[in-house]
Design a protein around this motif. Structure first.
Motif, mmCIF file in Angstrom:
data_model
loop_
_atom_site.group_PDB
_atom_site.id
_atom_site.type_symbol
_atom_site.label_atom_id
_atom_site.label_comp_id
_atom_site.label_asym_id
_atom_site.label_seq_id
_atom_site.Cartn_x
_atom_site.Cartn_y
_atom_site.Cartn_z
ATOM 1 N N ARG A 140 0.760 -1.243 -0.104
ATOM 2 C CA ARG A 140 0.109 0.176 0.386
ATOM 3 C C ARG A 140 0.769 1.377 -0.101
ATOM 4 O O ARG A 140 0.329 2.026 -0.337
ATOM 5 C CB ARG A 140 -0.785 -0.196 0.712
ATOM 6 N N GLU A 170 2.127 1.704 -3.093
ATOM 7 C CA GLU A 170 1.040 2.428 -4.253
ATOM 8 C C GLU A 170 1.019 3.782 -4.017
ATOM 9 O O GLU A 170 0.271 5.084 -4.858
ATOM 10 C CB GLU A 170 -0.716 1.324 -3.514
ATOM 11 N N ARG A 190 -3.980 -7.562 -6.250
ATOM 12 C CA ARG A 190 -3.484 -7.130 -7.776
ATOM 13 C C ARG A 190 -2.706 -6.546 -7.832
ATOM 14 O O ARG A 190 -2.334 -5.324 -6.664
ATOM 15 C CB ARG A 190 -4.864 -6.567 -8.173
ATOM 16 N N GLN A 191 -1.896 -5.930 -8.048
ATOM 17 C CA GLN A 191 -0.447 -5.227 -8.770
ATOM 18 C C GLN A 191 -1.497 -3.718 -9.872
ATOM 19 O O GLN A 191 -1.213 -4.522 -10.612
ATOM 20 C CB GLN A 191 0.664 -5.538 -9.313
ATOM 21 N N ARG A 192 -0.999 -2.981 -9.040
ATOM 22 C CA ARG A 192 -1.325 -1.768 -10.135
ATOM 23 C C ARG A 192 -0.164 -1.414 -10.999
ATOM 24 O O ARG A 192 0.492 -1.338 -10.698
ATOM 25 C CB ARG A 192 -1.596 -0.139 -9.018
ATOM 26 N N THR A 193 -0.301 -0.937 -11.553
ATOM 27 C CA THR A 193 0.385 0.040 -12.932
ATOM 28 C C THR A 193 1.349 0.250 -12.447
ATOM 29 O O THR A 193 2.455 0.145 -12.912
ATOM 30 C CB THR A 193 -0.095 0.288 -14.159
ATOM 31 N N SER A 194 0.699 1.136 -11.764
ATOM 32 C CA SER A 194 1.886 2.811 -11.150
ATOM 33 C C SER A 194 3.007 2.269 -10.614
ATOM 34 O O SER A 194 4.228 2.402 -9.855
ATOM 35 C CB SER A 194 0.842 3.655 -10.446
ATOM 36 N N THR A 195 3.097 0.963 -9.764
ATOM 37 C CA THR A 195 3.460 0.319 -9.421
ATOM 38 C C THR A 195 5.024 -1.056 -9.569
ATOM 39 O O THR A 195 5.531 -1.526 -9.393
ATOM 40 C CB THR A 195 3.581 0.051 -8.135
ATOM 41 N N ARG A 222 -11.999 8.107 -10.338
ATOM 42 C CA ARG A 222 -10.373 6.779 -9.402
ATOM 43 C C ARG A 222 -9.992 6.869 -8.593
ATOM 44 O O ARG A 222 -10.272 5.782 -8.020
ATOM 45 C CB ARG A 222 -9.813 7.054 -10.954
ATOM 46 N N ASN A 223 -9.479 8.264 -7.750
ATOM 47 C CA ASN A 223 -8.582 7.682 -6.635
ATOM 48 C C ASN A 223 -10.026 7.212 -5.633
ATOM 49 O O ASN A 223 -9.147 6.540 -4.952
ATOM 50 C CB ASN A 223 -8.138 8.986 -6.669
ATOM 51 N N GLU A 225 -10.711 4.102 -6.348
ATOM 52 C CA GLU A 225 -8.772 3.385 -5.601
ATOM 53 C C GLU A 225 -9.830 2.808 -4.352
ATOM 54 O O GLU A 225 -8.689 1.798 -4.372
ATOM 55 C CB GLU A 225 -7.347 4.085 -6.481
ATOM 56 N N ASP A 261 -8.758 -0.567 -2.593
ATOM 57 C CA ASP A 261 -7.657 -1.208 -1.577
ATOM 58 C C ASP A 261 -8.725 -1.259 0.292
ATOM 59 O O ASP A 261 -7.759 -2.718 1.271
ATOM 60 C CB ASP A 261 -7.474 0.173 -0.727
#
Lengths: 415, 64
Positions: free
Chosen positions: A11, A14, A62-67, B43-44, B47, B51
């Motif tokens: 987290r 991210e 899930r892995q975010r594309t940002s990381t 989106r934020n 997201e 989480d």
């Protein structure tokens, strides 16, 4: 550099990206899997028949594309560190220099203080632990659970459902008493007994008995004997802070942080998740660790914002104290809590009647006349969200109260 | 932006309704209701909802 490859570390990377950090990131964690969601390890995983290869995809975050460009080192431990020089040494001998550090190495399961062989004795901290234990929970076996916190109770419930003969040994007066208080604990105890769990409360484990290099039971402090095919030690967890030794930090119970999650005594270093001991600006009093699942995400947001500001030499955002929240499901009863029940001086029903928990109850935990926490019992979540709002509002008022001093950390099981 | 909740996983914990109240809400029966076609400006929040979901039941499906 992110030390710790589980939820808190994930987290935080991210959130570092979300807060505009564009530099490189290195995540080092000792588990061999990508970060998994831990709650099922003591819940659904124990009750299912799925193999590791079937369970992992469901449990892996899930892995975010940002990381995606973060460098991950699985199965690797941080061994020692020099925070002044900004280097961390890994167990395989590699030295990692860094500009900013995230302390997210979490906890390890406490074990009974004994030299008895480990065979026959189990803990659950990881999904692997869960699968190892599950393979032993066969109908008719005698499972003894030491420690009746959330995890111990969940394991006991799963083992009972699998047909094991379950005994739960607990030093306090009942299940989860340290977390939810005596009143609700007294309500949950008979429910769990109806499902087949037998409690030995107010008792602590004495000498363990070994036979053929296996633990086969133990003596309790009243002299009674308990035979066990499986012993589960759910007696709490301890912070993985050894690698931080020698940096003049306060590591008496996790890493001490300021109210922006900075590690006190270091620069450009933050801590997240259940290793972080941080002040509660609302309740005041001593800083404390909060071992809830939600804490990882809540503190990661704060810590990432702090670290990005510190790296840029900018003023850090206003400090916020996350509202603690937790949940568990036992014997078809869902408990959902918000706030700090441990801060309460009195407890009373806000809705429903604890004599009939299946009909739904909301229990208010008051500190003086202020609502410090609510735990709901089998209420739909719209009611729970309502109470969450009340607690959040009360927390705004609570800053005017005298500081709450939590009990000093005590061992849940005397040795 | 398309939002999707796997109802096989969803346990109606309602944490998403705290993070993204414009997208997710818990009705008077305690069941999740949500918008599946959401403006990208949210989106934020979505997201954040992903989480905090204890059972990780929420997904974003970006328009191809």
């Amino acid at each position: 550099m992110v030390a710790g490859g589980s939820l808190g570390g994930l987290r935080t990377v991210e959130q570092l990206r979300a807060h505009g950090y564009t530099g490189s990131m290195r995540i080092v964690g000792d588990e061999r899997h990508l970060p998994c969601n831990r709650p099922p390890s003591s819940k659904g995983v124990l009750s299912s028949t799925a193999s590791l290869s079937e369970t992992l995809p469901e449990s892996t975050f899930r892995q975010r594309t940002s990381t995606a460009d973060a460098q991950r080192s699985l199965g690797t431990k941080t061994f020692c560190s020099n925070l002044a020089d900004r280097v961390v040494e890994l167990d395989k001998g590699e030295t990692v220099a860094h500009h900013g550090l995230v302390v997210a190495t979490g906890l390890f399961a406490r074990r009974l203080d004994t030299c008895t062989p480990a065979a026959g004795r189990f803990v659950i901290r990881t999904i692997d632990d869960s699968l190892v234990l599950r393979a032993r929970l066969r109908p008719g076996i005698r499972a003894v659970i030491v420690g009746a916190g959330f995890i111990g109770c969940e394991i006991a419930a799963a083992a009972t459902a699998l047909g094991c003969q379950v005994t739960i040994v607990e030093g306090s007066s009942g299940p989860m008493e340290n977390s939810i208080g005596r009143k609700l604990s007294d309500t949950m105890k008979p429910l769990m007994e109806d499902y087949g769990g037998e409690f030995r409360t107010g008792r602590v484990v004495g000498l363990l008995t070994a036979l053929d290099q296996r633990c086969v039971g133990f003596t309790l402090d009243d002299g009674s004997q308990l035979a066990a095919d499986v012993v589960v030690e759910s007696i709490g967890s301890l912070p993985n802070v050894e690698w931080l030794d020698g940096n003049n930090l306060d590591l008496t119970d996790g890493g001490l942080c300021d109210d922006s999650m900075r590690v006190r005594g270091a620069t450009r270093a933050v801590a997240v998740g259940d290793i972080a001991r941080f002040p509660d600006q609302v309740l005041g009093g001593d800083a404390r660790r909060v071992e809830h699942w939600a804490t990882a995400g809540d503190t990661a947001k704060i810590a990432a914002a702090t670290l990005v500001a510190d790296l840029a030499g900018q003023a850090s955002p206003a400090a916020v104290t996350p509202t603690p929240s937790f949940w568990t499901e036992l014997c078809e009863v869902r408990l959902v809590g918000v706030g700090s029940p441990g801060a309460a001086t009195s407890v009373r029903e806000l809705e429903g009647d604890l004599g009939h928990p299946a009909r739904g109850v909301a229990l208010g935990y008051f500190r003086e006349e202020l609502l410090a926490a609510v735990v709901t019992v089998t209420l739909p979540s719209n009611r729970q969200l309502h109470y969450r709002g009340l607690v959040a509002t009360a927390r705004e008022l609570a800053s005017n109260l005298p500081a709450f001093q939590p009990n000093p950390t005590r061992k849940r099981e005397d040795q | 932006m398309k939002v999707y909740v796997d109802r096989n996983l969803c346990d109606n914990h309602g944490q998403c309704a705290i993070s993204a109240p414009a997208v997710f809400r818990i009705n008077s029966e305690g069941i999740l209701e949500y918008e599946d076609d959401v403006d990208g400006s949210l989106r934020n929040d979505v997201e954040d909802a992903i989480d905090v979901c204890p059972v990780q039941a929420i997904f974003i499906r970006d328009d191809e």
